[in-house]
Design an enzyme around this catalytic site. Structure first.
Site, mmCIF file in Angstrom:
data_model
loop_
_atom_site.group_PDB
_atom_site.id
_atom_site.type_symbol
_atom_site.label_atom_id
_atom_site.label_comp_id
_atom_site.label_asym_id
_atom_site.label_seq_id
_atom_site.Cartn_x
_atom_site.Cartn_y
_atom_site.Cartn_z
ATOM 1 N N ASP A 56 3.952 -2.905 11.639
ATOM 2 C CA ASP A 56 2.523 -2.582 11.454
ATOM 3 C C ASP A 56 1.764 -2.426 12.780
ATOM 4 O O ASP A 56 0.876 -1.579 12.889
ATOM 5 C CB ASP A 56 1.815 -3.595 10.532
ATOM 6 N N SER B 11 6.324 -5.008 7.882
ATOM 7 C CA SER B 11 5.791 -5.972 8.862
ATOM 8 C C SER B 11 6.587 -7.267 8.883
ATOM 9 O O SER B 11 6.058 -8.336 8.593
ATOM 10 C CB SER B 11 4.331 -6.278 8.551
ATOM 11 N N ARG C 286 0.810 -1.210 0.000
ATOM 12 C CA ARG C 286 0.000 0.000 0.000
ATOM 13 C C ARG C 286 0.854 1.276 0.000
ATOM 14 O O ARG C 286 1.921 1.314 0.597
ATOM 15 C CB ARG C 286 -0.920 0.026 1.226
#
Ligand code: ADP
Ligand code: MG
Length: 498
Positions: A229, A176, A108
């Site tokens: 994250d 992450s 993203r």
């Protein structure tokens, strides 16, 4: 009656008896087999049992392991990684910030506009795309060039009409994977997980790799924060609600982070922060305790996984695995009986039953459990499933999910216990004083398993109430954040930009 007639009557009677005997025999056999199915279920229920006493043992074990992981490097299966995040966003941040997120289902790119006022809706834009599979095992240059190009295209679309300044842009990078941080904006990769295995990356500074790729693309963008994250989720939770002390992710995988006192981080003597606190990334998916209710299905799943003896908590809790535990139980039932008439070969394929479909069977409210039958047919190619078998399948899903949700709840209370927010004494007024007031305590939570599987979240809340008791539980608020892992990282870029 003639002889012939008598003979015929006898023959008919014998034949009828024989047929009846066969039918009864089959019924007895089928009942015996069915009893085996019921026994498999009963065994599963016993193996997955999580009475509140056991959950409290898990709570204690979590708190103890947290201590151990903070006391020394390698002191626990919990890595308890320092993040160097000592200040969480509070709503006074201003400007436009960017974030990239690698390591979720989708890659993203985000842009967040901050007006210096904590508002309920944060203005932001986001673009998501799956990571091309070949990049997951390519070189670091290829991977980071892809990431930098995505950001370049995203920025190019801003056009002239935007009021975004052309000064250097500040960016947060949500990464992450387990990272050993040297500062808030640098850290080396400890190991790849989730199917990534890009060569020559382990032990290299992830932020520096990104910064170099951005330079190669001619982008004047500064990597201000390198963030796990969970830490992004905590940042967004704290931005909206300053009582937020911890963040949990329960999606494909699971992890947690929380705000710790600096003097409790014994393994890092002499650490100083202005706030006296630091966010610790627990990497709690790797938590282990002998109090965890483990079944033969868990043992097999672990042994056949690419990372045996690793991520034991995660393998009982997260979306990646729940469907496969259920598949293993159904396979065993099918082998011990003629529950589905024949053993479908599809039942033997690992991970063929994804957790969202398992959830759909579990939550099937139709009177004839139509959805269960449809999914069993679609996934395992089992043609006709009798009603009582459908009911058993629902029950298996229930047992597996209930255990997962209750263990996650115990993990959360473990964190609260570690930081003295579980109401077990000394919350504000000091130990021994009665009527001490429990402080409002918020835990930010994110991830598809929690937010899309309502029976999972219901079981989690129920267990929180049981463990904490209703009085204390009233003060513990679980708040869902939306894309905190991305937006929260942009907020951290704002807090930590030069
Ligand atoms: P990620 O963890 O990959 O960043 P998400 O937080 O969106 O992504 O979680 C996705 C995971 O959540 C899926 O892999 C799946 O296991 C689980 N999940 C998503 N939707 C559902 C659902 N309706 N029911 C149960 N589990 C779900
Ligand atoms: Mg995620």
């Amino acid at each position: 009656m003639g002889r012939v007639a008598v003979g015929l009557a006898v023959t008919v009677a014998v034949a009828a008896c024989a047929v009846a005997a066969v039918v009864v025999g089959r019924r007895v056999k089928s009942r015996r087999k069915w009893r085996k199915v019921v026994n498999v279920l009963r065994e599963l229920e016993e193996g997955c049992d999580t009475p509140v006493g056991r959950l409290k043992q898990v709570v204690d074990a979590m708190a103890v392991e947290m201590h151990a992981g903070l006391a020394s490097e390698g002191g626990s299966k919990l890595k308890m990684l320092l993040t160097f995040v000592d200040n969480l966003p509070n709503g006074t941040e201003r400007g436009t910030y960017y974030a990239l997120h690698l390591g979720g289902t989708n890659f993203r790119v985000l842009r967040v506009h901050l007006n210096g006022q904590r508002s309920s809706v944060l203005e932001h834009d986001v673009e998501r795309q799956p990571i091309p599979e070949h990049l997951m095992t390519s070189t670091s240059e290829e991977l980071f060039d892809f990431i930098a190009s995505s950001l370049k295209e995203f920025i190019a679309k801003e056009g002239d009409g935007s009021n975004i300044s052309t000064n250097r842009r500040e960016l947060g990078f949500t990464f992450s994977f387990p990272v050993k941080q040297m500062s808030v904006s640098s850290g080396i990769l400890i190991k790849w997980t989730k199917g990534f295995s890009v060569v020559n990356m382990v032990r290299r500074d992830v932020a520096a790799c990104l910064q170099e790729a951005l330079a190669r693309k001619g982008l004047d963008v500064h990597v201000a924060a390198l963030v796990n994250d969970t830490v992004g989720t905590l940042a967004l939770g704290h931005y909206h609600d300053p009582d937020t002390v911890a963040a949990i992710i329960i999606g494909t995988g699971t992890n947690a982070c929380y705000l710790e006192r600096i003097d409790a981080i014994i393994k890092c003597q002499g650490l100083l922060t202005a706030s006296g606190r630091m966010v610790v990334n627990m990497e709690w998916g790797n938590f282990w305790s002998s109090h965890l209710p483990r079944t033969s299905y868990d043992i097999d799943l672990d042994a056949e996984s690419p990372n045996p003896n690793d991520q034991g908590f995660e393998k009982m809790i997260s979306g990646m695995y729940l469907g496969d535990i259920v598949r293993r139980v159904i396979l065993r039932m099918s082998m011990e009986s003629d529950m589905f008439e024949l053993i479908s070969p599809k039942l033997k394929i690992p991970f063929i039953l994804r957790t969202p479909l398992m959830a759909a069977m579990h939550e099937d409210n139709s009177p004839d459990l139509r959805e269960v039958a449809r999914i069993l047919k679609e996934v395992f190619e089992i043609p006709e499933v009798p009603m009582k078998a459908r009911k058993i399948v629902v029950k298996v899903c229930d047992v597996v999910t209930r255990r997962a949700a209750r263990l996650a709840a115990a993990g959360i209370v473990g964190i609260l216990k570690k930081i003295g927010r579980d109401g077990s004494g000394g919350i504000t007024g000091g130990r021994g004083r009665s009527n001490t007031k429990m402080r409002r305590t918020v835990v930010a939570i994110e991830g598809g398993l929690y937010s899309s599987y309502s029976l999972f979240s219901e079981y989690l809340h129920e267990a929180l109430n049981e463990i904490l008791g209703e009085e204390i539980a009233k003060h513990v608020i679980i708040k869902v954040t939306e894309d905190g892992s991305g937006i929260g990282t942009a907020l951290l870029a704002a807090s930590y930009s030069s």
